[in-house]
Motif scaffolding. Structure first.
Motif, PDB file in Angstrom:
ATOM      1  N   LYS A 106       0.828  -1.204   0.000  1.00 40.98           N
ATOM      2  CA  LYS A 106       0.000   0.000   0.000  1.00 40.98           C
ATOM      3  C   LYS A 106       0.862   1.254   0.000  1.00 40.98           C
ATOM      4  O   LYS A 106       2.079   1.204   0.228  1.00 40.98           O
ATOM      5  CB  LYS A 106      -0.922  -0.010   1.225  1.00 40.98           C
ATOM      6  CG  LYS A 106      -1.915  -1.168   1.241  1.00 40.98           C
ATOM      7  CD  LYS A 106      -2.841  -1.092   2.432  1.00 40.98           C
ATOM      8  CE  LYS A 106      -3.745   0.119   2.365  1.00 40.98           C
ATOM      9  NZ  LYS A 106      -4.692   0.173   3.498  1.00 40.98           N
ATOM     10  N   GLU A 107       0.230   2.382  -0.197  1.00 47.19           N
ATOM     11  CA  GLU A 107       0.956   3.643  -0.241  1.00 47.19           C
ATOM     12  C   GLU A 107       1.655   3.941   1.082  1.00 47.19           C
ATOM     13  O   GLU A 107       2.713   4.581   1.116  1.00 47.19           O
ATOM     14  CB  GLU A 107      -0.007   4.787  -0.594  1.00 47.19           C
ATOM     15  CG  GLU A 107       0.665   6.126  -0.820  1.00 47.19           C
ATOM     16  CD  GLU A 107       1.671   6.111  -1.958  1.00 47.19           C
ATOM     17  OE1 GLU A 107       2.657   6.879  -1.882  1.00 47.19           O
ATOM     18  OE2 GLU A 107       1.481   5.338  -2.931  1.00 47.19           O
ATOM     19  N   ASN A 108       1.075   3.443   2.215  1.00 48.27           N
ATOM     20  CA  ASN A 108       1.695   3.679   3.517  1.00 48.27           C
ATOM     21  C   ASN A 108       2.870   2.758   3.795  1.00 48.27           C
ATOM     22  O   ASN A 108       3.514   2.862   4.840  1.00 48.27           O
ATOM     23  CB  ASN A 108       0.656   3.560   4.638  1.00 48.27           C
ATOM     24  CG  ASN A 108       0.094   2.153   4.788  1.00 48.27           C
ATOM     25  OD1 ASN A 108       0.510   1.210   4.114  1.00 48.27           O
ATOM     26  ND2 ASN A 108      -0.875   1.996   5.693  1.00 48.27           N
ATOM     27  N   PHE A 123       1.802  -9.520   7.031  1.00 50.56           N
ATOM     28  CA  PHE A 123       2.029  -9.604   5.597  1.00 50.56           C
ATOM     29  C   PHE A 123       3.253  -8.791   5.173  1.00 50.56           C
ATOM     30  O   PHE A 123       3.873  -9.097   4.149  1.00 50.56           O
ATOM     31  CB  PHE A 123       0.765  -9.181   4.870  1.00 50.56           C
ATOM     32  CG  PHE A 123      -0.464  -9.870   5.416  1.00 50.56           C
ATOM     33  CD1 PHE A 123      -0.501 -11.255   5.518  1.00 50.56           C
ATOM     34  CD2 PHE A 123      -1.553  -9.144   5.874  1.00 50.56           C
ATOM     35  CE1 PHE A 123      -1.609 -11.907   6.046  1.00 50.56           C
ATOM     36  CE2 PHE A 123      -2.660  -9.779   6.415  1.00 50.56           C
ATOM     37  CZ  PHE A 123      -2.688 -11.163   6.498  1.00 50.56           C
ATOM     38  N   MET A 124       3.590  -7.773   5.967  1.00 47.93           N
ATOM     39  CA  MET A 124       4.870  -7.093   5.777  1.00 47.93           C
ATOM     40  C   MET A 124       6.000  -8.115   5.897  1.00 47.93           C
ATOM     41  O   MET A 124       6.913  -8.173   5.054  1.00 47.93           O
ATOM     42  CB  MET A 124       5.048  -6.000   6.834  1.00 47.93           C
ATOM     43  CG  MET A 124       6.438  -5.373   6.858  1.00 47.93           C
ATOM     44  SD  MET A 124       6.720  -4.233   5.517  1.00 47.93           S
ATOM     45  CE  MET A 124       5.809  -2.814   6.146  1.00 47.93           C
ATOM     46  N   TYR A 125       5.940  -8.919   6.961  1.00 52.55           N
ATOM     47  CA  TYR A 125       6.987  -9.935   7.151  1.00 52.55           C
ATOM     48  C   TYR A 125       7.018 -10.933   6.000  1.00 52.55           C
ATOM     49  O   TYR A 125       8.097 -11.289   5.495  1.00 52.55           O
ATOM     50  CB  TYR A 125       6.786 -10.680   8.467  1.00 52.55           C
ATOM     51  CG  TYR A 125       7.650 -11.916   8.551  1.00 52.55           C
ATOM     52  CD1 TYR A 125       9.030 -11.812   8.701  1.00 52.55           C
ATOM     53  CD2 TYR A 125       7.097 -13.188   8.407  1.00 52.55           C
ATOM     54  CE1 TYR A 125       9.838 -12.930   8.729  1.00 52.55           C
ATOM     55  CE2 TYR A 125       7.902 -14.314   8.429  1.00 52.55           C
ATOM     56  CZ  TYR A 125       9.267 -14.179   8.599  1.00 52.55           C
ATOM     57  OH  TYR A 125      10.074 -15.296   8.604  1.00 52.55           O
ATOM     58  N   CYS A 126       5.852 -11.399   5.582  1.00 55.92           N
ATOM     59  CA  CYS A 126       5.816 -12.371   4.487  1.00 55.92           C
ATOM     60  C   CYS A 126       6.485 -11.811   3.242  1.00 55.92           C
ATOM     61  O   CYS A 126       7.254 -12.512   2.566  1.00 55.92           O
ATOM     62  CB  CYS A 126       4.367 -12.758   4.178  1.00 55.92           C
ATOM     63  SG  CYS A 126       3.563 -13.746   5.459  1.00 55.92           S
ATOM     64  N   LYS A 144       9.526   2.928   2.199  1.00 55.46           N
ATOM     65  CA  LYS A 144       8.163   3.000   2.723  1.00 55.46           C
ATOM     66  C   LYS A 144       7.915   1.900   3.752  1.00 55.46           C
ATOM     67  O   LYS A 144       7.247   2.124   4.769  1.00 55.46           O
ATOM     68  CB  LYS A 144       7.150   2.891   1.582  1.00 55.46           C
ATOM     69  CG  LYS A 144       7.056   4.135   0.712  1.00 55.46           C
ATOM     70  CD  LYS A 144       5.970   3.962  -0.340  1.00 55.46           C
ATOM     71  CE  LYS A 144       5.830   5.217  -1.193  1.00 55.46           C
ATOM     72  NZ  LYS A 144       4.775   5.054  -2.237  1.00 55.46           N
ATOM     73  N   ALA A 145       8.447   0.701   3.474  1.00 54.87           N
ATOM     74  CA  ALA A 145       8.257  -0.418   4.403  1.00 54.87           C
ATOM     75  C   ALA A 145       8.924  -0.122   5.742  1.00 54.87           C
ATOM     76  O   ALA A 145       8.337  -0.343   6.812  1.00 54.87           O
ATOM     77  CB  ALA A 145       8.817  -1.699   3.796  1.00 54.87           C
ATOM     78  N   VAL A 146      10.146   0.375   5.703  1.00 49.77           N
ATOM     79  CA  VAL A 146      10.872   0.679   6.940  1.00 49.77           C
ATOM     80  C   VAL A 146      10.139   1.745   7.738  1.00 49.77           C
ATOM     81  O   VAL A 146       9.981   1.633   8.965  1.00 49.77           O
ATOM     82  CB  VAL A 146      12.311   1.130   6.622  1.00 49.77           C
ATOM     83  CG1 VAL A 146      12.991   1.688   7.879  1.00 49.77           C
ATOM     84  CG2 VAL A 146      13.123  -0.037   6.061  1.00 49.77           C
ATOM     85  N   LYS A 147       9.670   2.785   7.072  1.00 50.70           N
ATOM     86  CA  LYS A 147       8.960   3.864   7.786  1.00 50.70           C
ATOM     87  C   LYS A 147       7.705   3.334   8.461  1.00 50.70           C
ATOM     88  O   LYS A 147       7.398   3.699   9.608  1.00 50.70           O
ATOM     89  CB  LYS A 147       8.598   4.990   6.816  1.00 50.70           C
ATOM     90  CG  LYS A 147       7.951   6.195   7.506  1.00 50.70           C
ATOM     91  CD  LYS A 147       7.627   7.298   6.539  1.00 50.70           C
ATOM     92  CE  LYS A 147       7.136   8.555   7.269  1.00 50.70           C
ATOM     93  NZ  LYS A 147       5.999   8.304   8.171  1.00 50.70           N
ATOM     94  N   ASP A 151       7.177   3.463  12.494  1.00 47.23           N
ATOM     95  CA  ASP A 151       6.035   4.219  13.018  1.00 47.23           C
ATOM     96  C   ASP A 151       5.058   3.339  13.784  1.00 47.23           C
ATOM     97  O   ASP A 151       4.147   3.862  14.444  1.00 47.23           O
ATOM     98  CB  ASP A 151       5.295   4.919  11.874  1.00 47.23           C
ATOM     99  CG  ASP A 151       6.085   6.082  11.281  1.00 47.23           C
ATOM    100  OD1 ASP A 151       7.085   6.495  11.904  1.00 47.23           O
ATOM    101  OD2 ASP A 151       5.713   6.548  10.186  1.00 47.23           O
ATOM    102  N   SER A 152       5.215   2.035  13.712  1.00 48.92           N
ATOM    103  CA  SER A 152       4.317   1.112  14.421  1.00 48.92           C
ATOM    104  C   SER A 152       4.835   0.733  15.800  1.00 48.92           C
ATOM    105  O   SER A 152       4.182  -0.052  16.506  1.00 48.92           O
ATOM    106  CB  SER A 152       4.113  -0.162  13.585  1.00 48.92           C
ATOM    107  OG  SER A 152       3.466   0.122  12.366  1.00 48.92           O
TER     108      SER A 152
END
Length: 334
Positions: A106-108, A123-126, A144-147, A151-152
């Motif tokens: 996704k854009e985020n 699903f980020m991990y997958c 984007k993935a790292v940010k 942020d989580s």
């Protein structure tokens, strides 16, 4: 589980081949007349529930069935199964799998399981594990993935299912494994807070969230996180092993709690946790992929030769040299 127990020999080659062929029968690949399709999610299905013959040579029979789509978690699981059974990935459509990741991000920065599904840290991990196993990160916008992961991180140091969620042992593992595979652990805003959160997630056994009872599977989720951070020496292995062994049942396998009936998930992750504790002559685990180092094999050896010099190293060194003021007392950490 058999691999961790060093008992894969119980499966003869015929059985292994049948399992491998079944997994490949679940692969969704582009049609012959559109091999470079960028609009469809390719990879692996979770099962044959959309119909089609059980035959890897007849996979195209299922093309065009409505809602027949791969699932990113099933693609990760399929790669793990194939690795464990010694497959060489020669029948994978790697390009289609990697291209599909672009459809799911996704854009985020986070990832969905399918093109119209929920998105979260699992699903980020997958996505990261698939990219790492296949040696191709071109399907992920890494910045984007790292940010999104950074942020989580919650106020208490743990990492949530998504931005704004409470810290949780399973999603903290997914987040840290993703950063570890991207060599970006050093981007975390509060590494000391994460270390503190992980250490306080144990007593005799690991818990997934504060004030919850210990659960055998978190010996993997949080234990693996501490392994990747280089702080596994802050665990209480004797007490944690004692808890996991209490979760072993008379039926075989492990339950989530002592005296609970066993299930496959807790049996596997309970064994992985015991492997990291190092008392039971189990096959060593590669925490970032969730499989044994034996299964990871050559793919892991190639990666390890380059990982030490990249940006993940400073974070690990910092974790090892700037630990919070914890005091070890016997087998407990306070």
């Amino acid at each position: 589980g058999l691999d961790v127990l060093r008992e894969l020999k119980l499966l003869d080659q015929t059985t292994r081949d049948r399992v491998i062929n079944w997994v490949y029968a679940m692969q969704k690949t582009p049609p012959a007349d559109n091999k470079n399709d960028e609009k469809t999610h390719y990879g692996f299905r979770g099962g044959p529930y959309y119909g089609g013959a059980f035959d890897t040579k007849l996979r195209k029979e299922r093309e065009g069935i409505p809602k027949d789509e791969a699932n990113i978690a099933m693609t990760y699981s399929a790669l793990c199964i194939l690795m464990i059974l010694g497959d060489d990935f020669s029948r994978l459509d790697k390009k289609a799998i990697i291209r599909s990741l672009k459809l799911l991000q996704k854009e985020n920065g986070c990832f969905r399981a399918t093109t119209n599904d929920e998105d979260d840290m699992r699903f980020m991990y997958c996505a990261c594990a698939i990219s790492d196993m296949l040696g191709d990160w071109s399907g992920i916008d890494i910045e984007k993935a790292v940010k999104y992961i950074v942020d989580s991180q919650a106020f208490d140091g743990g990492i949530g299912l998504r931005i704004g969620a409470e810290g949780h042992g399973g999603t903290t593992y997914c987040a840290i494994a993703s950063l570890y595979l991207m060599n970006r652990i050093s981007d975390l805003k509060d590494l000391d807070g994460l270390i503190r959160w992980c250490v306080h997630a144990q007593g005799c056994g690991f818990v997934g969230r504060p004030n919850k009872p210990a659960d055998s599977c978190y010996s993997f989720w949080i234990g693996s996180t501490m392994k990747m951070l280089g702080i596994y020496d802050l665990t209480a292995p004797h007490g944690n092993r004692c808890f996991n062994m209490k979760c072993q049942t008379k039926y075989g396998g492990f339950g989530k709690y002592p005296e609970y009936k066993p299930d496959i998930l807790h049996s596997y992750f309970g064994l992985c946790g015991l492997s990291m504790m190092g008392f039971d002559e189990l096959e060593p685990i590669y925490p970032a992929w969730g499989v044994t180092r034996r299964a990871a094999g050559k793919r892991l050896k190639v990666k390890q030769s380059t990982k030490e010099s990249k940006s993940g190293k400073p974070a690990l060194a910092r974790a090892q040299t700037q630990k919070p003021d914890f005091v070890r007392v016997g087998t407990h950490v306070t």
